[in-house]
Every structure is written in structure tokens, then in C-alpha cells.
Write a protein that holds these residues in place. Structure first.
Motif, PDB file in Angstrom:
ATOM      1  N   VAL A 422       0.849  -1.192   0.000  1.00 39.63           N
ATOM      2  CA  VAL A 422       0.000   0.000   0.000  1.00 39.63           C
ATOM      3  C   VAL A 422       0.882   1.239   0.000  1.00 39.63           C
ATOM      4  N   SER A 423       0.421   2.276  -0.679  1.00 40.81           N
ATOM      5  CA  SER A 423       1.083   3.580  -0.562  1.00 40.81           C
ATOM      6  C   SER A 423       0.865   4.094   0.852  1.00 40.81           C
ATOM      7  N   GLU A 424       1.701   5.031   1.289  1.00 41.92           N
ATOM      8  CA  GLU A 424       1.647   5.459   2.690  1.00 41.92           C
ATOM      9  C   GLU A 424       1.574   6.975   2.806  1.00 41.92           C
ATOM     10  N   TRP A 425       0.662   7.422   3.669  1.00 42.49           N
ATOM     11  CA  TRP A 425       0.525   8.851   3.946  1.00 42.49           C
ATOM     12  C   TRP A 425       1.795   9.377   4.619  1.00 42.49           C
ATOM     13  N   THR A 426       2.182  10.590   4.296  1.00 45.18           N
ATOM     14  CA  THR A 426       3.188  11.324   5.060  1.00 45.18           C
ATOM     15  C   THR A 426       2.535  12.600   5.582  1.00 45.18           C
ATOM     16  N   VAL A 427       3.205  13.286   6.468  1.00 39.90           N
ATOM     17  CA  VAL A 427       2.650  14.517   7.020  1.00 39.90           C
ATOM     18  C   VAL A 427       2.879  15.700   6.082  1.00 39.90           C
ATOM     19  N   SER A 428       3.728  15.526   5.075  1.00 36.61           N
ATOM     20  CA  SER A 428       4.153  16.635   4.211  1.00 36.61           C
ATOM     21  C   SER A 428       3.098  17.004   3.180  1.00 36.61           C
ATOM     22  N   THR A 429       3.043  18.291   2.892  1.00 36.98           N
ATOM     23  CA  THR A 429       2.169  18.817   1.843  1.00 36.98           C
ATOM     24  C   THR A 429       2.855  18.682   0.492  1.00 36.98           C
ATOM     25  N   TYR A 430       2.075  18.364  -0.528  1.00 36.85           N
ATOM     26  CA  TYR A 430       2.664  18.195  -1.855  1.00 36.85           C
ATOM     27  C   TYR A 430       2.746  19.529  -2.585  1.00 36.85           C
ATOM     28  N   ASP A 431       3.959  19.838  -3.025  1.00 39.12           N
ATOM     29  CA  ASP A 431       4.224  20.987  -3.879  1.00 39.12           C
ATOM     30  C   ASP A 431       5.302  20.548  -4.856  1.00 39.12           C
ATOM     31  N   PRO A 432       5.041  20.614  -6.166  1.00 41.22           N
ATOM     32  CA  PRO A 432       6.035  20.139  -7.140  1.00 41.22           C
ATOM     33  C   PRO A 432       7.389  20.818  -6.998  1.00 41.22           C
ATOM     34  N   GLY A 433       7.415  22.041  -6.486  1.00 46.19           N
ATOM     35  CA  GLY A 433       8.676  22.760  -6.375  1.00 46.19           C
ATOM     36  C   GLY A 433       9.239  22.844  -4.971  1.00 46.19           C
ATOM     37  N   SER A 434       8.711  22.035  -4.046  1.00 42.23           N
ATOM     38  CA  SER A 434       9.105  22.174  -2.634  1.00 42.23           C
ATOM     39  C   SER A 434      10.573  21.846  -2.395  1.00 42.23           C
ATOM     40  N   TYR A 435      11.183  20.981  -3.216  1.00 43.77           N
ATOM     41  CA  TYR A 435      12.588  20.627  -2.998  1.00 43.77           C
ATOM     42  C   TYR A 435      13.507  21.835  -3.176  1.00 43.77           C
ATOM     43  N   ASP A 436      13.019  22.846  -3.893  1.00 45.93           N
ATOM     44  CA  ASP A 436      13.846  24.026  -4.143  1.00 45.93           C
ATOM     45  C   ASP A 436      13.892  24.972  -2.950  1.00 45.93           C
ATOM     46  N   TYR A 437      12.906  24.866  -2.038  1.00 46.60           N
ATOM     47  CA  TYR A 437      12.881  25.845  -0.947  1.00 46.60           C
ATOM     48  C   TYR A 437      12.875  25.241   0.452  1.00 46.60           C
ATOM     49  N   VAL A 438      12.640  23.940   0.601  1.00 49.25           N
ATOM     50  CA  VAL A 438      12.632  23.382   1.958  1.00 49.25           C
ATOM     51  C   VAL A 438      14.051  23.369   2.519  1.00 49.25           C
ATOM     52  N   SER A 439      14.133  23.305   3.829  1.00 41.30           N
ATOM     53  CA  SER A 439      15.424  23.307   4.517  1.00 41.30           C
ATOM     54  C   SER A 439      16.212  22.041   4.186  1.00 41.30           C
ATOM     55  N   THR A 440      17.529  22.133   4.321  1.00 36.91           N
ATOM     56  CA  THR A 440      18.368  20.940   4.159  1.00 36.91           C
ATOM     57  C   THR A 440      18.428  20.139   5.450  1.00 36.91           C
ATOM     58  N   MET A 441      17.903  20.659   6.541  1.00 39.73           N
ATOM     59  CA  MET A 441      17.872  19.960   7.829  1.00 39.73           C
ATOM     60  C   MET A 441      16.426  19.644   8.178  1.00 39.73           C
ATOM     61  N   ASN A 442      16.110  18.359   8.309  1.00 30.67           N
ATOM     62  CA  ASN A 442      14.747  17.912   8.585  1.00 30.67           C
ATOM     63  C   ASN A 442      13.728  18.584   7.671  1.00 30.67           C
ATOM     64  N   PRO A 443      13.918  18.483   6.356  1.00 26.79           N
ATOM     65  CA  PRO A 443      13.020  19.200   5.428  1.00 26.79           C
ATOM     66  C   PRO A 443      11.605  18.671   5.466  1.00 26.79           C
ATOM     67  N   SER A 444      10.646  19.586   5.378  1.00 21.12           N
ATOM     68  CA  SER A 444       9.233  19.214   5.290  1.00 21.12           C
ATOM     69  C   SER A 444       8.430  20.422   4.848  1.00 21.12           C
ATOM     70  N   ALA A 445       7.583  20.222   3.863  1.00 18.70           N
ATOM     71  CA  ALA A 445       6.661  21.269   3.431  1.00 18.70           C
ATOM     72  C   ALA A 445       5.308  20.963   4.062  1.00 18.70           C
ATOM     73  N   GLY A 446       5.080  21.482   5.257  1.00 23.08           N
ATOM     74  CA  GLY A 446       3.871  21.133   6.005  1.00 23.08           C
ATOM     75  C   GLY A 446       2.882  22.256   6.080  1.00 23.08           C
ATOM     76  N   VAL A 447       2.312  22.659   4.954  1.00 26.53           N
ATOM     77  CA  VAL A 447       1.331  23.743   4.925  1.00 26.53           C
ATOM     78  C   VAL A 447      -0.054  23.142   5.137  1.00 26.53           C
ATOM     79  N   MET A 448      -0.667  23.437   6.260  1.00 31.41           N
ATOM     80  CA  MET A 448      -1.940  22.820   6.611  1.00 31.41           C
ATOM     81  C   MET A 448      -3.058  23.214   5.650  1.00 31.41           C
ATOM     82  N   SER A 449      -2.974  24.407   5.051  1.00 31.96           N
ATOM     83  CA  SER A 449      -4.055  24.867   4.189  1.00 31.96           C
ATOM     84  C   SER A 449      -4.068  24.161   2.838  1.00 31.96           C
ATOM     85  N   ASN A 450      -2.978  23.495   2.485  1.00 33.89           N
ATOM     86  CA  ASN A 450      -2.912  22.776   1.213  1.00 33.89           C
ATOM     87  C   ASN A 450      -3.476  21.371   1.399  1.00 33.89           C
TER      88      ASN A 450
END
Length: 503
Positions: A422-450
């Protein structure tokens, strides 16, 4: 402290290692008090009263010898309990480290949403399997039992019934009897802030009395009334099966919206406390809704509740239901910790996208799949995961739908089915360009509104591309699917270094 007892009975010259006997005794106690040695000698103790007095005197001298906690003005810190990280049951420790996240080979699907990026993640624990039907049933049953106890207690209160009355009174709120309550418990009972939605919020359920589910053993008509309302009426039941009214099974909890609070630089927590009320029963109709013109009724009827599927991964749960499960698991564990006087554990939660990929790689740098790759077949000629191989020959990997959570070989972190099943949920929000702006330390794009949430790992109905550890996919947070489940993680408190310090 040194205690000696000598027997002066005629002809007996050696020391005895008993505190009292019926002989003529000498009791000697050495202890220290303010750096001075005290010697106490008591002779001719024969009566029971004298023996009790000597025991009391011993404890007085012992406690008197304890010095006050004098720091002499030095900075010595606040003393606390010795603490060791406890490895949660069914989880594996993933030690902190760096890895290259993203597509290290050609992106054949041309999604261009996972460029390579070196990131570092903190140590954490992760379930070695997906959450199973059996484990999720434990959550559902806990909610069911809590609702039943609450409804029984409310009706008992309205009827003025107490445990002395028997019947439904046995399930009355515990706080109605204030005899053995602590002063603080009494204070909170009458002075806790009122909950408009639940006037009984300050009362405790009686969980010591076992619930009775056999209709032939119901204690009275009031108990029967409450329990019968938890089930579907007969005109809605099929095949004579008495079914729980699943719409009643809701889990309520509060959480702090830290993102909003930090953004607004809030001074008051109250306005950032969010309340969630989540229906917990999985959507079993996904087995029919996800596939048009297919006969999947047996999976709809039996997959979640039947013991044949107990060790299979739970599906049909939304992202919010997965979060509710994490909150309950934390509460369930910490309730037990408090009863045993232990430290509370850190919260169980869904993994970030980076944590999931780091764990899935199993320490293999540049690997395509959890086992390395780039091949899908093992040395024995069998497929390494449960997916959709050979242009749709579902049974070629020895499975049609899902398989047991501990199927196929685990990766080098002892994690099962990080690819497929089965595929698995993560807590992270999906953004196609998130790798360009998330931190290099414990990266996560966690925008609740998305509402788009990242899912990883691919499933039993996916082609091999989605099994790759670097492939990103998403689903809407309020969607439930027959091919999406989840596993949980827990933060490791401190730094694990090269080993788990508990060892």
C-alpha cells in the motif's frame, strides 16, 4: 549503616543475621550525623513493644543522618529521574544522517518534481510494518468502548443511579464518589472550565467495570437501551448480523496550530487550539468505488473486520484519520506511562517526506528501490514487492490485492514493504517545487491549508515507477483509497550517535 545482633545464649558464640528473636539481645547501630559517629546500644529487649520502638528509632536515626541538599553555591543543575530512550514495540531506530534525496537516475515520467538535494534528518523510530487491520481495530474498539461507557454514565447520572444500585449504576461516573478523591481532583471537578459541548468533561469514566456485549447478559433495561442504540436497527441489518452504527464512532482531540501561532507571534495559546472530531471507522466501500465494473464485494464485506485479514495493512483511511490514530496512540501510551510513574513519551506522528525516503533507502546510497535495484526480481527469480508487474499480471508477484504486512524481504533497516503493498501517507504537503525551498535539515513542506498530501512507496495496483524510493505522488487529505495506508514514527529524544543508548 551497620547493624549487628549478638545472641548471648549459652554455648552460641557466632553472630546471628536476624533482627529479633526471643533471646536476650544486644542491638548495635552505627550511623553518622553531621560527620559524627553515633553508637547506640540497647540491652535486654524482649517485649514486642520494645522491638517496635527499636525499629522506629532506627528509622529516625537513618533519616536524621541524611544531609540537607546543600549546593554550597555551586551550579549543579536540577536533579531528575534517570532517563533512557525506550524502543517502542514494533518500531526500528533510524539513526540521524545525511543522504541525497530525489531522483538520482533519469526521471522517465518527466514529472521534474524531485531534483537531487543533500539533506539531513534527525534520529527517529518508525514502524517496521504498515499499520495493520488488527492494530487499527484496537483504536476503533477503544473509541467504541469509550462512547459506550460515556453514554451509560450519562444515563446513570440522569437516573440518579450509583454503583450501589447495580445495573447501569455500575457504570456511573467515578467522580460522583468523592470519598477517596484527592483535594486537587475535587477542585478540578467543580472548577474546571466548562465545555459547552460536553458538560461531563471534568468527570472520569469508570473503566474498571467490564462492558457486557452479550444481549442475554444485559443487567437491566437501561443498559439495554444504551447498548442497543449503538447498533443498526434490524431493518438496516443484513443476513441477521448485528452491526455497530459506525457513524457514531468519532474520536475527538485538540492540537496546537504552532505554524499559525508563530506566524502571528501570538501571546495567547487559546485562539490557536484546534479541535478535531474525526470518524474513525475505515471506508470499506473504497474497494467498490475505486474500481468500476469489478467484483470486489468480498473485500468490501470482510477486509477490515475479519480475522483472516488481521495482519494485512489497513486501507480506506483518510489523512485526518491517520493523524487521529497517531494522537490516540500517543494518549494510549502516555496514560499507561503516568500510571507507572514513568516519563511521557514523545508523540507518535506521520513521517515527513524526507524521513520516509531516508528510511525506505535502508542506508543504500543512490538505490532505486529499498533493496537497491535497479532490478525487480531477486536472485530466486521472484518479484521483490507486491505491485502491478508485467503490464497488469497482478498475480505474477504471488498476490492479487494486499498481502500481510510482514511479507517479502525487509530492507537493511528491517522495514517491510517500503515499496508496494500500500502507498503510505506522510505529514508533508505536496508541492512540485518544494525541494527548491525546503530546509536541508529535517526538510518538510507542512502547509496545513494545502489539501494535497504526499504519499510514498507505491501500492499493489501501481506499476514499478511508483515503487522507487524517490518517486513522489499525492492524494487529497479527505480521500480514502483501497491502496493507501500508513505507518507512524516517533522522535528519538537526544542523539543516538552510532548506537541505541538503551543497549
Amino acid at each position: 549503616m551497620l547493624v549487628q545482633i549478638k545472641s548471648q545464649k549459652a554455648g552460641l558464640k557466632h553472630k546471628k543475621k536476624v533482627l529479633f528473636n526471643n533471646d536476650y539481645c544486644i542491638f548495635a547501630l552505627f550511623t553518622t550525623f553531621k560527620n559524627k559517629v553515633i553508637y547506640l546500644k540497647i540491652i535486654n529487649l524482649a517485649s514486642t513493644m520494645n522491638r517496635l520502638l527499636i525499629v522506629l528509632l532506627t528509622f529516625v536515626l537513618l533519616f536524621a543522618s541524611c544531609k540537607s541538599n546543600n549546593t554550597k553555591g555551586e551550579l549543579i543543575g536540577v536533579s531528575g529521574q534517570k532517563w533512557f530512550s525506550e524502543k517502542p514495540y514494533g518500531m526500528e531506530l533510524i539513526e540521524s544522517g545525511s543522504f541525497v534525496m530525489g531522483k538520482s537516475v533519469d526521471d522517465f515520467a518527466q514529472t521534474q518534481n524531485a531534483p537531487t538535494k543533500t539533506v539531513t534528518v534527525k534520529s527517529f523510530y518508525i514502524d517496521n510494518t504498515e499499520i495493520t487491520n488488527s492494530e487499527y481495530r484496537q483504536f476503533v474498539n477503544w473509541v467504541r468502548d469509550s462512547i459506550a461507557r460515556y453514554k451509560l454514565a450519562v444515563l446513570a447520572d440522569e437516573l440518579g443511579k450509583t454503583p450501589e444500585d447495580g445495573g447501569i449504576g455500575l457504570y456511573a461516573f467515578k467522580d460522583q464518589d468523592t470519598t477517596d478523591m484527592s483535594p486537587y481532583a475535587k477542585y478540578m471537578m467543580y472548577n474546571a472550565p466548562l465545555d459547552e459541548d460536553n458538560p461531563y468533561a471534568a468527570f472520569s469514566l469508570n473503566k474498571e467495570e467490564e462492558l457486557i456485549w452479550d444481549t442475554s447478559e444485559y443487567p437491566d433495561e437501561y443498559y439495554s437501551e444504551v447498548m442497543d442504540n449503538l447498533y443498526l436497527p434490524k431493518n438496516e441489518s443484513t443476513n441477521g448480523i448485528r452491526s455497530i452504527r459506525t457513524s457514531e464512532l468519532k474520536y475527538s482531540y485538540n492540537w496546537l496550530d504552532t505554524q499559525a501561532a508563530v506566524k502571528d507571534r501570538a501571546e495567547s495559546r487559546k485562539e490557536y487550539i484546534r479541535k478535531e472530531v474525526v470518524p474513525v471507522y475505515p471506508d470499506t466501500t473504497v474497494w467498490i468505488k475505486d474500481f468500476t465494473y469489478a467484483y470486489n464485494e468480498p473485500m468490501h464485506n470482510d477486509y477490515f473486520w475479519h480475522d483472516a485479514y488481521s495482519d494485512y495493512p489497513v486501507v480506506g483511511v483518510t489523512w485526518k484519520q491517520a493523524l487521529a490514530f497517531c494522537n490516540w496512540r500517543t494518549k494510549f501510551k502516555n496514560d499507561d506511562q503516568r500510571e507507572r510513574g514513568e516519563h511521557p513519551v514523545s508523540a507518535f506522528r506521520l513521517p515527513t517526506e524526507a524521513e520516509w525516503e531516508y528510511a525506505a533507502r535502508g542506508g543504500i546510497e543512490g538505490g532505486t528501490y529499498p533493496w537497491g535495484g535497479p532490478y525487480l526480481l531477486g536472485d530466486n527469480g521472484c518479484f521483490m514487492a507486491n505491485f502491478k508487474p508485467l503490464r497488469g499480471d497482478y498475480s505474477a508477484d504471488s498476490a492479487l490485492y494486499t498481502v500481510e504486512a510482514k511479507s517479502y524481504a525487509p530492507n537493511d533497516y528491517n522495514l517491510y514493504n517500503m515499496a508496494g503493498n500500500v502507498s503510505e501517507w506522510t505529514v508533508s504537503t505536496y508541492d512540485p517545487g518544494s525541494y527548491d525551498y525546503v530546509s536541508t535539515m529535517n526538510p518538510s513542506a507542512g502547509v496545513m491549508s494545502n489539501p494535497k498530501k504526499v504519499i510514498r512507496g507505491g501500492s499493489w495496483k501501481d506499476v514499478a515507477y511508483f515503487l522507487q524510493v524517490s518517486t513522489r505522488d499525492y492524494e487529497y487529505q479527505d480521500s480514502a483509497r483501497s491502496y493507501i495506508g500508513f505507518r507512524t514514527v516517533q522522535d528519538f529524544l537526544g542523539e543516538s550517535g552510532q548506537k541505541d543508548r538503551r543497549k
